[in-house]
Scaffold this motif. Structure first.
Motif, mmCIF file in Angstrom:
data_model
loop_
_atom_site.group_PDB
_atom_site.id
_atom_site.type_symbol
_atom_site.label_atom_id
_atom_site.label_comp_id
_atom_site.label_asym_id
_atom_site.label_seq_id
_atom_site.Cartn_x
_atom_site.Cartn_y
_atom_site.Cartn_z
ATOM 1 N N GLU A 72 70.782 -51.107 -48.535
ATOM 2 C CA GLU A 72 69.626 -50.724 -49.346
ATOM 3 C C GLU A 72 68.646 -51.888 -49.344
ATOM 4 O OE1 GLU A 72 70.752 -49.373 -53.223
ATOM 5 O OE2 GLU A 72 72.328 -48.085 -52.405
ATOM 6 N N THR B 246 60.967 -52.993 -48.806
ATOM 7 C CA THR B 246 60.040 -53.490 -47.795
ATOM 8 C C THR B 246 58.954 -54.329 -48.451
ATOM 9 O OG1 THR B 246 58.557 -51.597 -47.922
ATOM 10 C CG2 THR B 246 60.426 -51.426 -46.399
ATOM 11 N N GLY C 195 64.609 -47.976 -50.044
ATOM 12 C CA GLY C 195 65.337 -46.990 -49.266
ATOM 13 C C GLY C 195 66.589 -47.571 -48.642
ATOM 14 N N THR C 196 67.268 -46.722 -47.889
ATOM 15 C CA THR C 196 68.495 -47.096 -47.204
ATOM 16 C C THR C 196 68.219 -47.123 -45.708
ATOM 17 O OG1 THR C 196 69.778 -45.984 -48.914
ATOM 18 C CG2 THR C 196 70.911 -46.488 -46.860
ATOM 19 N N ILE C 197 68.726 -48.128 -45.034
ATOM 20 C CA ILE C 197 68.520 -48.222 -43.599
ATOM 21 C C ILE C 197 69.402 -47.188 -42.906
ATOM 22 C CG2 ILE C 197 68.836 -49.676 -41.566
ATOM 23 C CD1 ILE C 197 68.012 -52.038 -43.234
ATOM 24 N N LEU D 206 64.078 -46.284 -42.015
ATOM 25 C CA LEU D 206 64.315 -46.335 -43.448
ATOM 26 C C LEU D 206 64.385 -44.915 -43.989
ATOM 27 C CD1 LEU D 206 64.489 -48.319 -45.905
ATOM 28 C CD2 LEU D 206 62.087 -47.808 -46.265
ATOM 29 N N ALA E 78 64.097 -42.873 -47.062
ATOM 30 C CA ALA E 78 63.601 -42.925 -48.437
ATOM 31 C C ALA E 78 63.630 -41.503 -48.991
ATOM 32 C CB ALA E 78 62.184 -43.491 -48.471
ATOM 33 N N ILE F 166 61.131 -56.220 -43.960
ATOM 34 C CA ILE F 166 62.142 -56.269 -45.011
ATOM 35 C C ILE F 166 61.844 -57.467 -45.909
ATOM 36 C CG2 ILE F 166 64.583 -56.579 -45.546
ATOM 37 C CD1 ILE F 166 65.203 -55.287 -42.834
#
Length: 124
Positions: free
Chosen positions: A42, A45, A51-53, A65, A67, A79
């Motif tokens: 998680e 940016t 969000g989660t990669i 990402l 989201a 990041i």
């Protein structure tokens, strides 16, 4: 004349230890964070997107990402912060948002355990 040169050298050395060295350490730490990022982590940016990669492309220096179901492509340098590291124990529920299926026998045994715990507390 020698005193002026000594003051100048001390001033330059102080500037190095106060400004340049901490910045270099911070850059190395950030670069290590970006190089070690993996899918499932998680992140936030530099634009503030949480969000989660979903995937990392090391060759193109990009990552996808996720989201809330929307997949966006960013440069790795975008990041700002890794909130939660990716680990091997990331569950399907965390990645997909769906609850995993539970066997009926497991659910029944959990219900029976709760019932026996309640009965024991009543007996006391």
């Amino acid at each position: 004349m020698n005193a002026n040169i000594l003051i100048l050298v001390v001033f330059i050395a102080a500037m190095y230890f106060i400004m340049i060295r901490p910045q270099q350490k911070q850059q190395k730490k950030r670069q290590a964070m970006i190089n070690n990022v993996q899918a499932g982590a998680e992140v936030i940016t530099i634009g503030g997107m949480h969000g989660t990669i979903a995937a990392v492309n090391k060759e193109a220096h990009t990552f996808d990402l996720d989201a809330e179901g929307v997949i966006l492509v960013f440069e790795l340098s975008a990041i700002r912060q890794v909130v939660k590291e990716a680990n091997a124990s990331v569950t399907t529920e965390e990645l997909t948002g769906e609850a995993p299926e539970v066997n009926e026998s497991e659910a029944d045994s959990d219900d029976n355990q709760e019932t026996t715990d309640a009965q024991k507390s009543e007996e006391k």
